[in-house]
Design a protein around this motif. Structure first.
Motif, PDB file in Angstrom:
ATOM      1  N   SER A  19       0.841  -1.210   0.000  1.00 46.30           N
ATOM      2  CA  SER A  19       0.000   0.000   0.000  1.00 46.30           C
ATOM      3  C   SER A  19       0.869   1.251   0.000  1.00 46.30           C
ATOM      4  N   HIS A  20       1.886   1.261   0.848  1.00 48.88           N
ATOM      5  CA  HIS A  20       2.820   2.396   0.886  1.00 48.88           C
ATOM      6  C   HIS A  20       3.509   2.569  -0.467  1.00 48.88           C
ATOM      7  N   GLN A  21       3.933   1.470  -1.081  1.00 48.54           N
ATOM      8  CA  GLN A  21       4.615   1.546  -2.374  1.00 48.54           C
ATOM      9  C   GLN A  21       3.701   2.129  -3.448  1.00 48.54           C
ATOM     10  N   ILE A  22       2.447   1.723  -3.447  1.00 49.63           N
ATOM     11  CA  ILE A  22       1.492   2.248  -4.430  1.00 49.63           C
ATOM     12  C   ILE A  22       1.319   3.752  -4.237  1.00 49.63           C
ATOM     13  N   ILE A  23       1.141   4.175  -3.003  1.00 56.29           N
ATOM     14  CA  ILE A  23       0.968   5.602  -2.712  1.00 56.29           C
ATOM     15  C   ILE A  23       2.205   6.391  -3.124  1.00 56.29           C
ATOM     16  N   GLU A  24       3.385   5.872  -2.803  1.00 50.59           N
ATOM     17  CA  GLU A  24       4.632   6.564  -3.132  1.00 50.59           C
ATOM     18  C   GLU A  24       4.859   6.664  -4.637  1.00 50.59           C
ATOM     19  N   LYS A  25       4.463   5.652  -5.377  1.00 52.32           N
ATOM     20  CA  LYS A  25       4.710   5.633  -6.821  1.00 52.32           C
ATOM     21  C   LYS A  25       3.787   6.584  -7.584  1.00 52.32           C
ATOM     22  N   HIS A  26       2.615   6.850  -7.033  1.00 53.21           N
ATOM     23  CA  HIS A  26       1.625   7.666  -7.735  1.00 53.21           C
ATOM     24  C   HIS A  26       1.489   9.022  -7.052  1.00 53.21           C
ATOM     25  N   SER A  27       1.829  10.071  -7.789  1.00 52.50           N
ATOM     26  CA  SER A  27       1.739  11.418  -7.211  1.00 52.50           C
ATOM     27  C   SER A  27       0.296  11.788  -6.890  1.00 52.50           C
ATOM     28  N   SER A  28      -0.631  11.204  -7.640  1.00 48.83           N
ATOM     29  CA  SER A  28      -2.051  11.408  -7.369  1.00 48.83           C
ATOM     30  C   SER A  28      -2.758  10.059  -7.458  1.00 48.83           C
ATOM     31  N   LEU A  29      -3.695   9.844  -6.572  1.00 49.94           N
ATOM     32  CA  LEU A  29      -4.460   8.598  -6.584  1.00 49.94           C
ATOM     33  C   LEU A  29      -5.800   8.777  -7.302  1.00 49.94           C
ATOM     34  N   ASP A  30      -6.042   9.980  -7.823  1.00 53.04           N
ATOM     35  CA  ASP A  30      -7.336  10.315  -8.420  1.00 53.04           C
ATOM     36  C   ASP A  30      -7.725   9.435  -9.603  1.00 53.04           C
ATOM     37  N   ASN A  31      -6.758   8.979 -10.368  1.00 49.74           N
ATOM     38  CA  ASN A  31      -7.045   8.246 -11.599  1.00 49.74           C
ATOM     39  C   ASN A  31      -6.774   6.747 -11.456  1.00 49.74           C
ATOM     40  N   LEU A  32      -6.651   6.288 -10.220  1.00 49.40           N
ATOM     41  CA  LEU A  32      -6.266   4.905  -9.943  1.00 49.40           C
ATOM     42  C   LEU A  32      -7.489   4.030  -9.678  1.00 49.40           C
ATOM     43  N   ALA A  53      -6.816   3.582   2.016  1.00 47.75           N
ATOM     44  CA  ALA A  53      -7.776   4.557   2.551  1.00 47.75           C
ATOM     45  C   ALA A  53      -7.306   5.074   3.910  1.00 47.75           C
ATOM     46  N   GLU A  54      -6.779   4.187   4.744  1.00 45.30           N
ATOM     47  CA  GLU A  54      -6.257   4.604   6.054  1.00 45.30           C
ATOM     48  C   GLU A  54      -5.065   5.545   5.899  1.00 45.30           C
ATOM     49  N   LEU A  55      -4.181   5.212   4.974  1.00 46.24           N
ATOM     50  CA  LEU A  55      -2.940   5.971   4.818  1.00 46.24           C
ATOM     51  C   LEU A  55      -3.126   7.284   4.062  1.00 46.24           C
ATOM     52  N   ALA A  56      -3.962   7.273   3.033  1.00 46.33           N
ATOM     53  CA  ALA A  56      -4.077   8.437   2.143  1.00 46.33           C
ATOM     54  C   ALA A  56      -5.415   9.158   2.246  1.00 46.33           C
ATOM     55  N   GLN A  57      -6.289   8.692   3.119  1.00 43.93           N
ATOM     56  CA  GLN A  57      -7.618   9.284   3.300  1.00 43.93           C
ATOM     57  C   GLN A  57      -8.390   9.407   1.985  1.00 43.93           C
ATOM     58  N   THR A  58      -8.273   8.378   1.155  1.00 41.31           N
ATOM     59  CA  THR A  58      -9.046   8.330  -0.083  1.00 41.31           C
ATOM     60  C   THR A  58      -9.386   6.877  -0.391  1.00 41.31           C
ATOM     61  N   GLU A  59     -10.618   6.660  -0.815  1.00 41.40           N
ATOM     62  CA  GLU A  59     -11.035   5.298  -1.140  1.00 41.40           C
ATOM     63  C   GLU A  59     -10.977   5.104  -2.649  1.00 41.40           C
ATOM     64  N   LEU A  60     -10.132   4.196  -3.066  1.00 40.98           N
ATOM     65  CA  LEU A  60      -9.977   3.918  -4.488  1.00 40.98           C
ATOM     66  C   LEU A  60     -11.120   3.039  -4.984  1.00 40.98           C
ATOM     67  N   PRO A  61     -11.556   3.262  -6.234  1.00 41.23           N
ATOM     68  CA  PRO A  61     -12.562   2.364  -6.816  1.00 41.23           C
ATOM     69  C   PRO A  61     -11.986   0.953  -6.920  1.00 41.23           C
ATOM     70  N   LEU A  62     -12.859  -0.032  -6.751  1.00 41.07           N
ATOM     71  CA  LEU A  62     -12.429  -1.427  -6.728  1.00 41.07           C
ATOM     72  C   LEU A  62     -13.370  -2.277  -7.570  1.00 41.07           C
ATOM     73  N   MET A  63     -12.781  -3.138  -8.381  1.00 39.57           N
ATOM     74  CA  MET A  63     -13.564  -4.067  -9.187  1.00 39.57           C
ATOM     75  C   MET A  63     -12.996  -5.468  -8.984  1.00 39.57           C
ATOM     76  N   ALA A  64     -13.884  -6.439  -8.779  1.00 40.45           N
ATOM     77  CA  ALA A  64     -13.481  -7.846  -8.687  1.00 40.45           C
ATOM     78  C   ALA A  64     -13.715  -8.474 -10.057  1.00 40.45           C
ATOM     79  N   LEU A  65     -12.685  -9.062 -10.627  1.00 42.55           N
ATOM     80  CA  LEU A  65     -12.705  -9.543 -12.006  1.00 42.55           C
ATOM     81  C   LEU A  65     -12.714 -11.064 -12.059  1.00 42.55           C
ATOM     82  N   ASP A  66     -13.703 -11.615 -12.746  1.00 36.03           N
ATOM     83  CA  ASP A  66     -13.773 -13.061 -12.969  1.00 36.03           C
ATOM     84  C   ASP A  66     -13.203 -13.342 -14.356  1.00 36.03           C
ATOM     85  N   ILE A  67     -12.137 -14.123 -14.410  1.00 38.03           N
ATOM     86  CA  ILE A  67     -11.453 -14.384 -15.685  1.00 38.03           C
ATOM     87  C   ILE A  67     -11.761 -15.773 -16.237  1.00 38.03           C
ATOM     88  N   THR A  68     -12.746 -16.439 -15.674  1.00 36.54           N
ATOM     89  CA  THR A  68     -13.034 -17.836 -16.001  1.00 36.54           C
ATOM     90  C   THR A  68     -13.000 -18.122 -17.498  1.00 36.54           C
TER      91      THR A  68
END
Length: 179
Positions: A19-32, A53-68
């Motif tokens: 989670s920390h690595q993702i936040i550090e790599k992206h200057s903005s989480l708006d488009n993630l 969300a705990e670290l950056a006070q933003t909830e990223l959109p989430l999709m669960a993908l079925d690749i069957t």
């Protein structure tokens, strides 16, 4: 024979580190957008979403993908495939997608997931999060974020256990019976 290679405490630290690595790599989480491959990849994606969300006070959109039906090994499985659909369908056009799965082995699951993602738009960029990379690639696929690299024999299994499906968060190495 089973050997615990990531216990519950290490599991949570790994989720936190990624989670920390993702936040550090992206200057903005708006488009993630986070996309977890069903089943355990989706649960890991939820854990990452919560920690980010705990670290950056933003909830990223989430999709669960079925690749069957995108898998190239369906004909090898003797069971009838069960498609469970996609939860929270998101248009990923122009988005930076973080694709999440539990174990990276041959790369075929990730290839199938990339094919499936095309049905949801054309992402600007797709990055890959893997909890455990065990090697033995058959396709040229590499993760951007790796929880742990674990060298294995092809006959061994790496099993990720999560709270929702297994009642615990841990990773075990299962050796073949004849070893």
């Amino acid at each position: 024979m089973e050997k615990i290679i990531i216990d519950a405490e290490q599991f949570q630290r790994t989720i936190s580190r990624i989670s920390h690595q993702i936040i550090e790599k992206h200057s903005s989480l708006d488009n993630l957008v986070l996309v977890g491959i069903k089943r355990r990849g989706a649960e890991i994606a939820e854990m990452l979403q919560s920690r980010i969300a705990e670290l950056a006070q933003t909830e990223l959109p989430l999709m669960a993908l079925d690749i069957t039906f995108y898998r190239d090994d369906l004909h090898l499985d003797h069971q009838d495939p069960v498609y469970t659909g996609v939860e929270s369908q998101i248009d990923i056009t122009g988005k930076n997608v973080i694709l999440i799965d539990d174990v990276l082995f041959t790369g075929r699951t990730i290839r199938a997931a990339l094919d499936a993602l095309l049905d949801f738009g054309r992402a600007t960029r797709i990055e890959l999060v893997i909890l455990v990379d065990r090697g033995h690639r058959e396709l040229p696929i590499r993760a951007d974020y790796v929880g742990k690299n674990i060298p294995t024999a092809r006959t061994e299994q790496v099993q990720v256990r999560t709270q929702f499906y297994d009642g615990m968060n841990q990773v075990v190495l299962i050796r073949a019976k004849d070893e």
